[in-house]
Motif scaffolding. Sequence first.
Motif, PDB file in Angstrom:
ATOM      1  N   ARG A 291       0.852  -1.195   0.000  1.00 12.23           N
ATOM      2  CA  ARG A 291       0.000   0.000   0.000  1.00 12.23           C
ATOM      3  C   ARG A 291       0.883   1.239   0.000  1.00 12.23           C
ATOM      4  NH1 ARG A 291      -5.434  -0.281   2.496  1.00 12.23           N
ATOM      5  NH2 ARG A 291      -5.026   1.846   3.205  1.00 12.23           N
ATOM      6  N   SER A 292       0.385   2.304  -0.611  1.00 11.82           N
ATOM      7  CA  SER A 292       1.173   3.535  -0.661  1.00 11.82           C
ATOM      8  C   SER A 292       1.329   4.170   0.715  1.00 11.82           C
ATOM      9  CB  SER A 292       0.522   4.533  -1.627  1.00 11.82           C
ATOM     10  OG  SER A 292      -0.809   4.821  -1.222  1.00 11.82           O
ATOM     11  N   ASP A 293       0.353   3.941   1.616  1.00  8.25           N
ATOM     12  CA  ASP A 293       0.429   4.553   2.945  1.00  8.25           C
ATOM     13  C   ASP A 293       1.070   3.648   3.993  1.00  8.25           C
ATOM     14  OD1 ASP A 293      -1.629   2.729   2.970  1.00  8.25           O
ATOM     15  OD2 ASP A 293      -3.047   4.004   4.042  1.00  8.25           O
ATOM     16  N   TYR A 294       1.070   2.331   3.744  1.00 10.47           N
ATOM     17  CA  TYR A 294       1.681   1.407   4.706  1.00 10.47           C
ATOM     18  C   TYR A 294       1.839   0.037   4.053  1.00 10.47           C
ATOM     19  CZ  TYR A 294       2.383  -1.498   8.863  1.00 10.47           C
ATOM     20  OH  TYR A 294       2.891  -2.385   9.789  1.00 10.47           O
ATOM     21  N   SER A 295       3.079  -0.393   3.887  1.00  8.63           N
ATOM     22  CA  SER A 295       3.359  -1.714   3.326  1.00  8.63           C
ATOM     23  C   SER A 295       4.053  -2.561   4.382  1.00  8.63           C
ATOM     24  CB  SER A 295       4.249  -1.597   2.083  1.00  8.63           C
ATOM     25  OG  SER A 295       3.588  -0.901   1.048  1.00  8.63           O
ATOM     26  N   CYS A 296       3.713  -3.837   4.424  1.00  6.88           N
ATOM     27  CA  CYS A 296       4.288  -4.689   5.463  1.00  6.88           C
ATOM     28  C   CYS A 296       4.392  -6.129   4.993  1.00  6.88           C
ATOM     29  CB  CYS A 296       3.457  -4.613   6.740  1.00  6.88           C
ATOM     30  SG  CYS A 296       1.785  -5.283   6.561  1.00  6.88           S
ATOM     31  N   LYS A 297       5.122  -6.912   5.792  1.00  7.58           N
ATOM     32  CA  LYS A 297       5.339  -8.322   5.486  1.00  7.58           C
ATOM     33  C   LYS A 297       5.324  -9.126   6.772  1.00  7.58           C
ATOM     34  CE  LYS A 297       8.560 -11.202   2.806  1.00  7.58           C
ATOM     35  NZ  LYS A 297       9.794 -11.144   1.972  1.00  7.58           N
ATOM     36  N   MET A 298       4.694 -10.295   6.716  1.00  3.22           N
ATOM     37  CA  MET A 298       4.647 -11.199   7.863  1.00  3.22           C
ATOM     38  C   MET A 298       5.013 -12.599   7.401  1.00  3.22           C
ATOM     39  SD  MET A 298       1.052  -9.854   9.453  1.00  3.22           S
ATOM     40  CE  MET A 298       0.528  -9.180   7.872  1.00  3.22           C
ATOM     41  N   ILE A 299       5.821 -13.275   8.173  1.00  2.00           N
ATOM     42  CA  ILE A 299       6.163 -14.669   7.882  1.00  2.00           C
ATOM     43  C   ILE A 299       5.743 -15.516   9.077  1.00  2.00           C
ATOM     44  CG2 ILE A 299       7.996 -16.314   7.375  1.00  2.00           C
ATOM     45  CD1 ILE A 299       9.571 -14.041   6.095  1.00  2.00           C
TER      46      ILE A 299
ATOM     47  N   GLU B 109       9.258  -1.222   2.194  1.00  2.00           N
ATOM     48  CA  GLU B 109       9.076  -0.111   1.266  1.00  2.00           C
ATOM     49  C   GLU B 109       7.922  -0.407   0.308  1.00  2.00           C
ATOM     50  OE1 GLU B 109      10.581   2.893   0.940  1.00  2.00           O
ATOM     51  OE2 GLU B 109      11.581   2.483   2.859  1.00  2.00           O
ATOM     52  N   TYR B 110       7.142   0.610   0.036  1.00  2.53           N
ATOM     53  CA  TYR B 110       6.065   0.482  -0.945  1.00  2.53           C
ATOM     54  C   TYR B 110       6.663   0.308  -2.335  1.00  2.53           C
ATOM     55  CZ  TYR B 110       2.428   2.058  -4.198  1.00  2.53           C
ATOM     56  OH  TYR B 110       1.556   2.158  -5.246  1.00  2.53           O
ATOM     57  N   ASN B 111       6.176  -0.676  -3.066  1.00  4.50           N
ATOM     58  CA  ASN B 111       6.652  -0.942  -4.423  1.00  4.50           C
ATOM     59  C   ASN B 111       5.665  -0.344  -5.420  1.00  4.50           C
ATOM     60  OD1 ASN B 111       7.568  -1.929  -6.856  1.00  4.50           O
ATOM     61  ND2 ASN B 111       7.854  -4.033  -6.129  1.00  4.50           N
TER      62      ASN B 111
ATOM     63  N   ASN C 149       5.875  -0.172  -8.487  1.00  6.49           N
ATOM     64  CA  ASN C 149       5.879  -0.842  -9.791  1.00  6.49           C
ATOM     65  C   ASN C 149       4.881  -1.992  -9.869  1.00  6.49           C
ATOM     66  OD1 ASN C 149       7.992   0.772 -10.893  1.00  6.49           O
ATOM     67  ND2 ASN C 149       9.468  -0.412  -9.674  1.00  6.49           N
ATOM     68  N   ILE C 150       4.268  -2.339  -8.751  1.00  6.50           N
ATOM     69  CA  ILE C 150       3.250  -3.387  -8.763  1.00  6.50           C
ATOM     70  C   ILE C 150       1.967  -2.839  -8.154  1.00  6.50           C
ATOM     71  CG2 ILE C 150       4.951  -5.248  -8.643  1.00  6.50           C
ATOM     72  CD1 ILE C 150       4.261  -5.568  -5.677  1.00  6.50           C
ATOM     73  N   PHE C 151       0.912  -3.607  -8.259  1.00  3.86           N
ATOM     74  CA  PHE C 151      -0.400  -3.189  -7.783  1.00  3.86           C
ATOM     75  C   PHE C 151      -0.432  -3.049  -6.260  1.00  3.86           C
ATOM     76  CE2 PHE C 151      -0.228  -7.723  -8.908  1.00  3.86           C
ATOM     77  CZ  PHE C 151      -0.277  -8.287  -7.646  1.00  3.86           C
ATOM     78  N   GLN C 152      -1.364  -2.208  -5.794  1.00  2.00           N
ATOM     79  CA  GLN C 152      -1.622  -2.137  -4.360  1.00  2.00           C
ATOM     80  C   GLN C 152      -2.553  -3.295  -4.006  1.00  2.00           C
ATOM     81  OE1 GLN C 152      -2.133   1.610  -2.269  1.00  2.00           O
ATOM     82  NE2 GLN C 152      -2.077   2.715  -4.216  1.00  2.00           N
ATOM     83  N   GLY C 153      -2.072  -4.189  -3.191  1.00  3.78           N
ATOM     84  CA  GLY C 153      -2.885  -5.354  -2.873  1.00  3.78           C
ATOM     85  C   GLY C 153      -2.195  -6.278  -1.898  1.00  3.78           C
ATOM     86  N   LEU C 154      -2.740  -7.474  -1.801  1.00  2.90           N
ATOM     87  CA  LEU C 154      -2.274  -8.468  -0.837  1.00  2.90           C
ATOM     88  C   LEU C 154      -1.785  -9.703  -1.575  1.00  2.90           C
ATOM     89  CD1 LEU C 154      -2.291  -8.947   2.337  1.00  2.90           C
ATOM     90  CD2 LEU C 154      -4.331 -10.323   1.920  1.00  2.90           C
TER      91      LEU C 154
END
Length: 280
Positions: A115-123, A143-145, A147-152
């Motif tokens: 997301r442009s306002d908050y991107s995250c990752k969980m393992i 970091e927000y990417n 170059n790809i869609f905003q999504g999950l």
Amino acid sequence: MKNSKIDAAPTREFIINTITKDIRIQAAIFDLIDNSIKAAEFITHYNKLDKFFVSLEFDNSQFQISDNCGGISRKKVLGGALKIGSSLDYKSGHGIGLKRAFLKFGKIITITSNRSDYSCKMIIDVDKWGMKNDWDLYVTKVEYNENIFQGLTINIRNLYNEISRKFSDFKFKKELIEEISMKYRYKLQCGFKIIVNKKYIEPSFIQGDKVAESPYKVIDGMNIKVILYNHVITKENGWDIVINGRVILHRDKSEKTLWSKKLIKSHYSYIRFVGEVLNE
């Protein structure tokens, strides 16, 4: 007399098996698709869905689902969207049925929200998760990417043996596509795209003679419409119940839809009859 403390906490295996044991593999996949659709509907306020998609890719080694439906907001990530047993109603989609679904498939789960306002990752490593009764999930801000869609994106590896066998079975794949085509026919008609192993799914509507169609009518606060078909191509008869554009019951002939031989009139054939009830 001194009391002794006994550890009676449930095991990790018991908790995870309890969460997932009663859900079909297909139903777990539908939970994930529903999450994406609900998120898209939240963004568009239930208007056009033609700009949104969800893509599933799977084989005997991994399962991945990704969408462009906005991802999970920081508020929902930190507020318990992924909490086991959460009673919160996540109307924006992601979070409903999410845990039960991905825990069904495998042991290494990677969740990435862009997301442009908050991107995250969980393992999540299921073999380690819950050790010493620690059920916390650790979120890493990324970091927000752009170059790809905003999504999950949810990627699952180390699949359970049963899941691995199913995902490599041609019959399972074929039947899954057919069920998606039927279950989400009205969402697909609205332009939402569902892609399975790079194949775009087309909607599957009832094929037969439409013999009656009612206008929408408000009954007990619900907007209801009934359509009756005869001479349907398939051999299955019964009722299709559609709620908010999703087929909840398919060709049902149970007490749920009051199907009863007592109501069937003589000299009439119901063999190729299908009724469709739409609840919007």
